[in-house]
Design a protein around this motif. Structure first.
Motif, PDB file in Angstrom:
ATOM      1  N   GLY A  42       1.111  -1.266  -0.094  1.00 14.53           N
ATOM      2  CA  GLY A  42      -0.022  -0.093  -0.637  1.00 14.53           C
ATOM      3  C   GLY A  42       1.177   1.530   0.228  1.00 14.53           C
ATOM      4  O   GLY A  42       0.393   2.221   0.256  1.00 14.53           O
ATOM      5  N   PHE A  43       2.479   1.214  -0.390  1.00 10.96           N
ATOM      6  CA  PHE A  43       2.799   2.687  -0.583  1.00 10.96           C
ATOM      7  C   PHE A  43       2.768   3.290  -1.416  1.00 10.96           C
ATOM      8  O   PHE A  43       2.387   2.895  -2.463  1.00 10.96           O
ATOM      9  N   SER A  44       3.292   4.105  -1.711  1.00 12.24           N
ATOM     10  CA  SER A  44       2.649   4.965  -2.418  1.00 12.24           C
ATOM     11  C   SER A  44       3.727   5.338  -3.746  1.00 12.24           C
ATOM     12  O   SER A  44       5.275   5.988  -2.593  1.00 12.24           O
ATOM     13  N   VAL A  45       4.124   5.810  -4.863  1.00 10.13           N
ATOM     14  CA  VAL A  45       5.621   6.364  -5.805  1.00 10.13           C
ATOM     15  C   VAL A  45       5.405   7.265  -5.621  1.00 10.13           C
ATOM     16  O   VAL A  45       4.222   8.566  -5.434  1.00 10.13           O
ATOM     17  N   ILE A  46       6.778   7.740  -4.542  1.00  8.01           N
ATOM     18  CA  ILE A  46       6.472   9.520  -4.766  1.00  8.01           C
ATOM     19  C   ILE A  46       7.259  10.389  -5.503  1.00  8.01           C
ATOM     20  O   ILE A  46       6.989  11.064  -6.327  1.00  8.01           O
ATOM     21  N   SER A  47       8.158   9.438  -6.372  1.00 10.71           N
ATOM     22  CA  SER A  47       8.609  10.043  -7.933  1.00 10.71           C
ATOM     23  C   SER A  47       9.545   8.714  -8.306  1.00 10.71           C
ATOM     24  O   SER A  47       9.728   7.350  -7.409  1.00 10.71           O
ATOM     25  N   GLU A  48       9.608   8.660  -9.209  1.00 13.13           N
ATOM     26  CA  GLU A  48      10.443   7.417 -10.255  1.00 13.13           C
ATOM     27  C   GLU A  48      11.455   9.041 -11.135  1.00 13.13           C
ATOM     28  O   GLU A  48      11.318   9.444 -11.949  1.00 13.13           O
ATOM     29  N   GLU A  49      12.241   8.489 -11.522  1.00 14.19           N
ATOM     30  CA  GLU A  49      13.612   9.856 -11.870  1.00 14.19           C
ATOM     31  C   GLU A  49      14.795   8.134 -12.928  1.00 14.19           C
ATOM     32  O   GLU A  49      15.335   6.978 -12.421  1.00 14.19           O
ATOM     33  N   ASP A  50      15.406   8.845 -13.597  1.00 11.74           N
ATOM     34  CA  ASP A  50      15.879   8.340 -14.527  1.00 11.74           C
ATOM     35  C   ASP A  50      16.600   9.360 -15.450  1.00 11.74           C
ATOM     36  O   ASP A  50      16.585   9.638 -16.163  1.00 11.74           O
ATOM     37  N   ASN A  51      17.974   8.470 -15.150  1.00 12.13           N
ATOM     38  CA  ASN A  51      19.128   9.261 -15.348  1.00 12.13           C
ATOM     39  C   ASN A  51      20.073   9.524 -16.792  1.00 12.13           C
ATOM     40  O   ASN A  51      19.953  10.378 -17.194  1.00 12.13           O
ATOM     41  N   GLY A  52      19.189   9.101 -18.309  1.00 14.70           N
ATOM     42  CA  GLY A  52      19.472   8.336 -18.986  1.00 14.70           C
ATOM     43  C   GLY A  52      20.645   8.010 -19.115  1.00 14.70           C
ATOM     44  O   GLY A  52      21.023   7.686 -20.478  1.00 14.70           O
TER      45      GLY A  52
ATOM     46  N   ARG B 134      18.523   4.389 -12.928  1.00 12.55           N
ATOM     47  CA  ARG B 134      17.480   4.779 -12.529  1.00 12.55           C
ATOM     48  C   ARG B 134      16.881   3.990 -11.284  1.00 12.55           C
ATOM     49  O   ARG B 134      16.930   2.991 -10.430  1.00 12.55           O
ATOM     50  N   TRP B 135      15.804   5.465 -10.229  1.00 15.41           N
ATOM     51  CA  TRP B 135      15.552   4.905  -8.857  1.00 15.41           C
ATOM     52  C   TRP B 135      14.195   5.904  -8.962  1.00 15.41           C
ATOM     53  O   TRP B 135      13.494   5.752  -9.615  1.00 15.41           O
ATOM     54  N   ILE B 136      13.197   3.961  -7.506  1.00 12.01           N
ATOM     55  CA  ILE B 136      12.306   4.658  -7.608  1.00 12.01           C
ATOM     56  C   ILE B 136      12.052   5.474  -6.146  1.00 12.01           C
ATOM     57  O   ILE B 136      12.506   3.914  -4.824  1.00 12.01           O
ATOM     58  N   GLU B 137      10.997   6.131  -5.768  1.00  9.21           N
ATOM     59  CA  GLU B 137      10.808   6.951  -4.262  1.00  9.21           C
ATOM     60  C   GLU B 137       9.420   6.215  -3.794  1.00  9.21           C
ATOM     61  O   GLU B 137       8.168   7.307  -4.712  1.00  9.21           O
ATOM     62  N   ILE B 138       9.756   5.496  -3.125  1.00  3.20           N
ATOM     63  CA  ILE B 138       7.784   5.258  -2.291  1.00  3.20           C
ATOM     64  C   ILE B 138       7.979   5.724  -1.237  1.00  3.20           C
ATOM     65  O   ILE B 138       9.255   5.947  -0.181  1.00  3.20           O
ATOM     66  N   ALA B 139       6.719   5.221  -0.435  1.00  2.00           N
ATOM     67  CA  ALA B 139       6.707   5.752   1.395  1.00  2.00           C
ATOM     68  C   ALA B 139       5.472   5.398   1.240  1.00  2.00           C
ATOM     69  O   ALA B 139       4.485   5.350   0.739  1.00  2.00           O
TER      70      ALA B 139
ATOM     71  N   ALA C 151       5.179  10.934   4.578  1.00  2.00           N
ATOM     72  CA  ALA C 151       6.034  10.558   5.146  1.00  2.00           C
ATOM     73  C   ALA C 151       7.655  11.162   5.737  1.00  2.00           C
ATOM     74  O   ALA C 151       7.483  11.774   4.192  1.00  2.00           O
ATOM     75  N   GLU C 152       7.693  11.469   6.336  1.00  2.00           N
ATOM     76  CA  GLU C 152       8.921  11.507   6.971  1.00  2.00           C
ATOM     77  C   GLU C 152      10.551  10.788   5.882  1.00  2.00           C
ATOM     78  O   GLU C 152      11.294  11.784   5.508  1.00  2.00           O
ATOM     79  N   THR C 153       9.725  10.020   5.823  1.00  2.00           N
ATOM     80  CA  THR C 153      11.462   8.741   5.224  1.00  2.00           C
ATOM     81  C   THR C 153      10.836   7.797   4.331  1.00  2.00           C
ATOM     82  O   THR C 153       9.491   7.835   3.816  1.00  2.00           O
ATOM     83  N   SER C 154      11.793   7.922   3.306  1.00  2.00           N
ATOM     84  CA  SER C 154      10.533   7.278   1.735  1.00  2.00           C
ATOM     85  C   SER C 154      12.256   6.156   1.803  1.00  2.00           C
ATOM     86  O   SER C 154      13.079   5.963   2.645  1.00  2.00           O
ATOM     87  N   ILE C 155      11.524   4.877   0.983  1.00  2.00           N
ATOM     88  CA  ILE C 155      12.400   4.086   0.289  1.00  2.00           C
ATOM     89  C   ILE C 155      12.688   4.541  -0.797  1.00  2.00           C
ATOM     90  O   ILE C 155      12.326   4.840  -1.910  1.00  2.00           O
ATOM     91  N   ILE C 156      13.968   4.081  -1.534  1.00  2.00           N
ATOM     92  CA  ILE C 156      14.515   4.308  -2.977  1.00  2.00           C
ATOM     93  C   ILE C 156      14.897   2.740  -3.469  1.00  2.00           C
ATOM     94  O   ILE C 156      15.627   2.018  -2.946  1.00  2.00           O
ATOM     95  N   LEU C 157      14.310   3.104  -4.383  1.00  2.00           N
ATOM     96  CA  LEU C 157      14.113   1.033  -5.216  1.00  2.00           C
ATOM     97  C   LEU C 157      15.515   1.228  -6.137  1.00  2.00           C
ATOM     98  O   LEU C 157      15.086   2.247  -7.121  1.00  2.00           O
ATOM     99  N   HIS C 158      16.652   1.133  -5.581  1.00  2.00           N
ATOM    100  CA  HIS C 158      17.568   0.987  -6.755  1.00  2.00           C
ATOM    101  C   HIS C 158      18.167   0.037  -7.323  1.00  2.00           C
ATOM    102  O   HIS C 158      17.711  -1.331  -6.951  1.00  2.00           O
ATOM    103  N   ASN C 159      18.439  -0.449  -8.400  1.00  2.00           N
ATOM    104  CA  ASN C 159      18.958  -1.768  -8.596  1.00  2.00           C
ATOM    105  C   ASN C 159      20.268  -2.275  -8.290  1.00  2.00           C
ATOM    106  O   ASN C 159      21.344  -2.162  -9.053  1.00  2.00           O
ATOM    107  N   LYS C 160      20.344  -3.452  -8.472  1.00  2.00           N
ATOM    108  CA  LYS C 160      21.157  -4.186  -6.653  1.00  2.00           C
ATOM    109  C   LYS C 160      22.363  -4.389  -8.171  1.00  2.00           C
ATOM    110  O   LYS C 160      23.728  -3.509  -7.756  1.00  2.00           O
TER     111      LYS C 160
END
Length: 126
Positions: free
Chosen positions: A27-37, A41-46, A51-60
């Motif tokens: 049930g988290f929301s996507v705060i932003s999705e970024e791709d530097n081209g 790429r990173w996806i911020e969810i919270a 929320a004051e703290t978010s999780i950034i999904l990075h490509n391992k």
């Protein structure tokens, strides 16, 4: 001095599957999705957009190549929920692997696994 935790980096094998898990199942929301081209790429969810703290999904795999010295294991996170029983049942109904509810001196706790079998905990808050 540090006043809060802003972001937690979560290194995942598949960003799209991880985003789907955290948004559709937890049930988290996507705060932003970024791709530097340039492949980064990173996806911020919270839990909420406020929320004051978010999780950034990075490509391992990409992060391992860029910074091989980093520990890419999943962090041990404890979430809080005022709707503890509802969250537990929602996760069960969405076929998420959840552990048994345990009564601790600080309150009820359960754990759950994400789509990559990393485990996280949830504590009931009043």
């Amino acid at each position: 001095m540090i006043s809060k935790i802003g972001q937690i980096m979560l290194y995942v094998n598949n960003q799209d599957e991880a985003k789907e898990f955290w948004t559709d199942k937890v049930g988290f929301s996507v705060i932003s999705e970024e791709d530097n081209g340039q492949g980064m790429r990173w996806i911020e969810i919270a839990p909420t957009k406020e929320a004051e703290t978010s999780i950034i999904l990075h490509n391992k795999e990409l992060i391992a190549k860029m910074s091989p010295e980093l520990n890419l294991g999943a962090p041990s996170l404890m979430f809080s929920s005022k709707d503890f029983d509802k969250l537990y049942n929602d996760l069960l109904n969405k076929n998420v692997t959840v552990g048994e509810i345990v009564n601790m001196p600080s309150g009820k706790v359960f754990n759950f696994a994400d789509n990559e079998n990393n485990y996280y905990a949830v504590m009931e808050t009043k």
